[in-house]
Design a protein around this motif. Structure first.
Motif, short mmCIF file in Angstrom:
data_model
loop_
_atom_site.label_atom_id
_atom_site.label_comp_id
_atom_site.label_asym_id
_atom_site.label_seq_id
_atom_site.Cartn_x
_atom_site.Cartn_y
_atom_site.Cartn_z
N PRO A 89 -67.06 -36.97 4.04
CA PRO A 89 -66.91 -36.23 5.31
C PRO A 89 -68.15 -35.43 5.68
CG PRO A 89 -65.67 -35.17 3.54
CD PRO A 89 -66.13 -36.48 3.00
N HIS A 90 -69.06 -35.28 4.73
CA HIS A 90 -70.30 -34.54 4.99
C HIS A 90 -71.44 -35.46 5.44
CE1 HIS A 90 -68.36 -31.05 3.21
NE2 HIS A 90 -68.11 -31.74 2.12
N CYS A 91 -71.22 -36.78 5.42
CA CYS A 91 -72.27 -37.73 5.83
C CYS A 91 -72.45 -37.68 7.34
CB CYS A 91 -71.90 -39.14 5.37
SG CYS A 91 -73.11 -40.39 5.85
N ARG A 92 -73.70 -37.55 7.80
CA ARG A 92 -74.00 -37.45 9.23
C ARG A 92 -74.67 -38.70 9.77
NH1 ARG A 92 -77.48 -32.22 10.04
NH2 ARG A 92 -77.15 -32.84 12.20
N LEU A 93 -74.79 -39.73 8.95
CA LEU A 93 -75.52 -40.93 9.35
C LEU A 93 -74.82 -41.64 10.51
CD1 LEU A 93 -78.11 -42.34 8.09
CD2 LEU A 93 -76.53 -44.08 7.27
N ASN A 94 -75.59 -41.97 11.55
CA ASN A 94 -74.99 -42.72 12.66
C ASN A 94 -75.67 -44.06 12.92
OD1 ASN A 94 -77.34 -42.09 14.15
ND2 ASN A 94 -76.40 -40.21 14.95
N THR A 95 -76.82 -44.34 12.27
CA THR A 95 -77.52 -45.61 12.44
C THR A 95 -77.93 -46.15 11.08
OG1 THR A 95 -78.38 -44.94 14.61
CG2 THR A 95 -79.48 -46.78 13.51
N LEU A 96 -77.50 -47.38 10.77
CA LEU A 96 -77.78 -47.97 9.47
C LEU A 96 -78.30 -49.40 9.65
CD1 LEU A 96 -77.67 -47.90 6.36
CD2 LEU A 96 -75.27 -48.63 6.52
N GLY A 97 -79.49 -49.67 9.11
CA GLY A 97 -80.07 -51.00 9.16
C GLY A 97 -80.02 -51.69 7.81
N LEU A 98 -79.31 -52.83 7.75
CA LEU A 98 -79.18 -53.59 6.52
C LEU A 98 -79.54 -55.06 6.76
CD1 LEU A 98 -75.79 -52.12 5.22
CD2 LEU A 98 -78.07 -51.66 4.30
N LYS A 99 -80.50 -55.28 7.60
CA LYS A 99 -80.91 -56.64 7.94
C LYS A 99 -81.62 -57.30 6.75
CE LYS A 99 -84.01 -56.75 11.12
NZ LYS A 99 -84.64 -56.65 12.46
N ASP A 100 -81.28 -58.55 6.46
CA ASP A 100 -81.92 -59.34 5.40
C ASP A 100 -81.92 -58.59 4.07
OD1 ASP A 100 -83.28 -61.41 4.15
OD2 ASP A 100 -85.26 -60.68 4.76
N CYS A 101 -80.73 -58.22 3.61
CA CYS A 101 -80.58 -57.48 2.35
C CYS A 101 -79.79 -58.27 1.31
CB CYS A 101 -79.90 -56.13 2.59
SG CYS A 101 -80.97 -54.90 3.38
N LYS A 102 -79.68 -59.59 1.50
CA LYS A 102 -78.95 -60.46 0.57
C LYS A 102 -77.48 -60.03 0.47
CE LYS A 102 -82.17 -63.32 -0.84
NZ LYS A 102 -82.05 -64.79 -0.69
N LEU A 103 -76.84 -59.84 1.62
CA LEU A 103 -75.45 -59.41 1.65
C LEU A 103 -74.53 -60.60 1.86
CD1 LEU A 103 -75.77 -56.21 3.88
CD2 LEU A 103 -76.28 -56.51 1.44
N TYR A 104 -73.34 -60.51 1.26
CA TYR A 104 -72.34 -61.54 1.39
C TYR A 104 -71.00 -60.87 1.74
CZ TYR A 104 -76.08 -64.08 -0.90
OH TYR A 104 -77.30 -64.61 -1.21
N LYS A 105 -69.90 -61.54 1.53
CA LYS A 105 -68.60 -61.02 1.98
C LYS A 105 -68.22 -59.72 1.28
CE LYS A 105 -65.93 -63.97 -1.19
NZ LYS A 105 -64.89 -65.03 -1.27
N GLY A 106 -68.74 -59.48 0.07
CA GLY A 106 -68.42 -58.24 -0.63
C GLY A 106 -68.90 -57.02 0.12
N SER A 107 -70.02 -57.14 0.82
CA SER A 107 -70.53 -56.01 1.62
C SER A 107 -69.60 -55.71 2.78
CB SER A 107 -71.94 -56.33 2.13
OG SER A 107 -72.85 -56.47 1.07
N CYS A 108 -69.06 -56.75 3.40
CA CYS A 108 -68.14 -56.55 4.52
C CYS A 108 -66.88 -55.84 4.04
CB CYS A 108 -67.79 -57.89 5.14
SG CYS A 108 -69.18 -58.73 5.94
N GLU A 109 -66.42 -56.20 2.86
CA GLU A 109 -65.23 -55.56 2.29
C GLU A 109 -65.47 -54.08 2.03
OE1 GLU A 109 -61.94 -56.47 -1.23
OE2 GLU A 109 -63.83 -57.58 -1.14
#
Length: 413
Positions: A89-109
């Motif tokens: 609840p203390h996280c203020r992040l509103n923009t996150l870039g994870l382009k080309d980070c070797k992500l698969y379905k586990g990241s979506c989960e």
């Protein structure tokens, strides 16, 4: 960053080989109450999931609003760790870039509960990751929750099909009030998928305002950057021997070289040995490239220059290339060493070495990678503006006993 007088708000260290050890120092500084940094960009900094443990703590305690980790090998495990910080609840992040980070379905989960929580996340970039329907099914669970306030979602080049579009369209029906921009370019939505999402764009109750579905087709279902593969072939050039399929070019090693324009009679002109033996020779490829994204790989031996050029005028060119030898790899722009040369890298493996080249022509991005066992390791990126079609080219240095005769072979996917 801990100095009270610093008041630093934006820090961009992208495309530097910081590694996990280097970013650990940065993250520790971010944990200081004196640090007021709001934007941190760490694209292609050789970061792995190891750094995500400390990063999760940073997200829970710092003032960061924007974080770009694109081009790092985080994997699903790394993103799961990042999500523990995003859920705070203390996280203020509103923009996150994870382009080309070797992500698969586990990241979506892992990201789904972040979206349905009261997270401040508004802009999420997952482009150039392999997230087929199984992953999107998990992500859509978060998107359709009324608590999800995400406004921008970029999933360009993520292997999304008509089924994935149906999941997204359903999420927009259930939660139509937040998402304003959706990028699904370089996927395979088919006509039915495009129609489903276009209907949401036209729905007056849906807040979606921008839908990017350009450059779509079945070829974009390939894994990794192979979805952007282009079939290049070598053009004829003095001093270079080509294979029959025009996929391999070898610098000619001759004592004397005859001009291809000589008449064959007694007036035959012979170029001096120095014209070939003691100078660079160059071969270019066809077709020329423009308008979208492209990727190709090449095996090389000897000392070669792997690059690209665009014509600026009648006899004026702009060149970007990578000089490859057994000792080092160095990036050049118009014969000048780039301010971010890659000579710091470890020596390449014994010949042949494989280099991958990625071109995003609309975005003005040209990136080089070392490729081994199918895995890409980032080397260098040029950022520019392309105003004309570009032509891949290769140059061969004069033969040397240490490096041998130069050759390049274009791989076929």
């Amino acid at each position: 960053m801990e100095m009270p007088l610093s008041q630093l708000k934006i820090l961009d260290l992208s495309y530097n080989p910081l590694t996990d050890a280097g970013v650990e120092n940065i993250f520790q500084a971010l944990l200081s109450k004196k640090c007021e940094l709001e934007t941190l960009r760490l694209c292609a900094c050789h970061i792995t999931k190891t750094s995500c443990v400390t990063l999760a703590k940073v997200l829970q305690q710092s003032s960061l609003r924007e974080l770009d980790l694109s081009g790092n090998l985080l994997g699903d495990e790394g993103v799961k760790l990042v999500c523990t910080g995003l859920m705070s609840p203390h996280c203020r992040l509103n923009t996150l870039g994870l382009k080309d980070c070797k992500l698969y379905k586990g990241s979506c989960e892992a990201l789904a509960p972040v979206l349905w929580s009261f997270s401040e996340l508004k802009d999420l970039d997952l482009s150039n990751n392999d997230l087929p329907n199984a992953g999107l099914r998990r992500l859509s669970v978060g998107l359709r929750n009324p608590s999800c306030s995400l406004r921008v979602l970029r999933m360009s080049g993520c292997q999304i099909t008509e089924r994935g579009c149906a999941l997204l369209a359903s999420a927009l029906i259930r939660n139509p009030h937040h998402l304003e921009e959706l990028d699904l370019s370089y996927n395979h939505p088919e006509e039915s998928g495009i129609q489903l999402l276009s209907a949401r764009l036209e729905d007056p109750h849906c807040h979606l305002q921008k839908l990017n579905i350009e450059h779509v087709g079945e070829r974009h279902l390939k894994w990794g950057f192979k979805k952007y593969a282009v079939d290049l072939k070598f053009d004829w050039s003095d001093g270079v021997d080509l294979s029959q399929d025009r996929k391999k070019a070898t610098r000619r090693n001759m004592e004397m070289f005859y001009s291809p324009f000589d008449s064959g009679d007694d007036d035959m002109s012979i170029l001096p040995k120095s014209n070939l033996q003691n100078s660079q020779v160059e071969v270019q490829c066809f077709p020329s490239l423009s308008g979208e994204r492209f990727y190709w790989e090449v095996d090389w031996t000897g000392m070669v220059f792997i690059g690209m050029r665009q014509r600026l005028g009648f006899n004026s060119f702009e060149k970007y290339y990578l000089a490859c030898s057994r000792d080092q790899l160095i990036a050049f722009h118009n014969n000048r060493v780039s301010t971010k040369s890659v000579s710091h890298l470890k020596k390449p493996n014994p010949d042949p070495q494989r280099i991958g080249v990625y071109l995003d022509w609309p975005a003005g991005i040209l990136s080089f990678y070392s490729v081994s066992s199918g895995e890409r390791t980032f080397l260098h990126t040029f950022h520019t503006t392309f105003s004309a079609p570009v032509v891949p080219f290769f140059s061969f240095a004069k033969p040397h006993p240490y490096d041998g005769i130069g050759s390049v072979t274009l791989r076929t996917f």
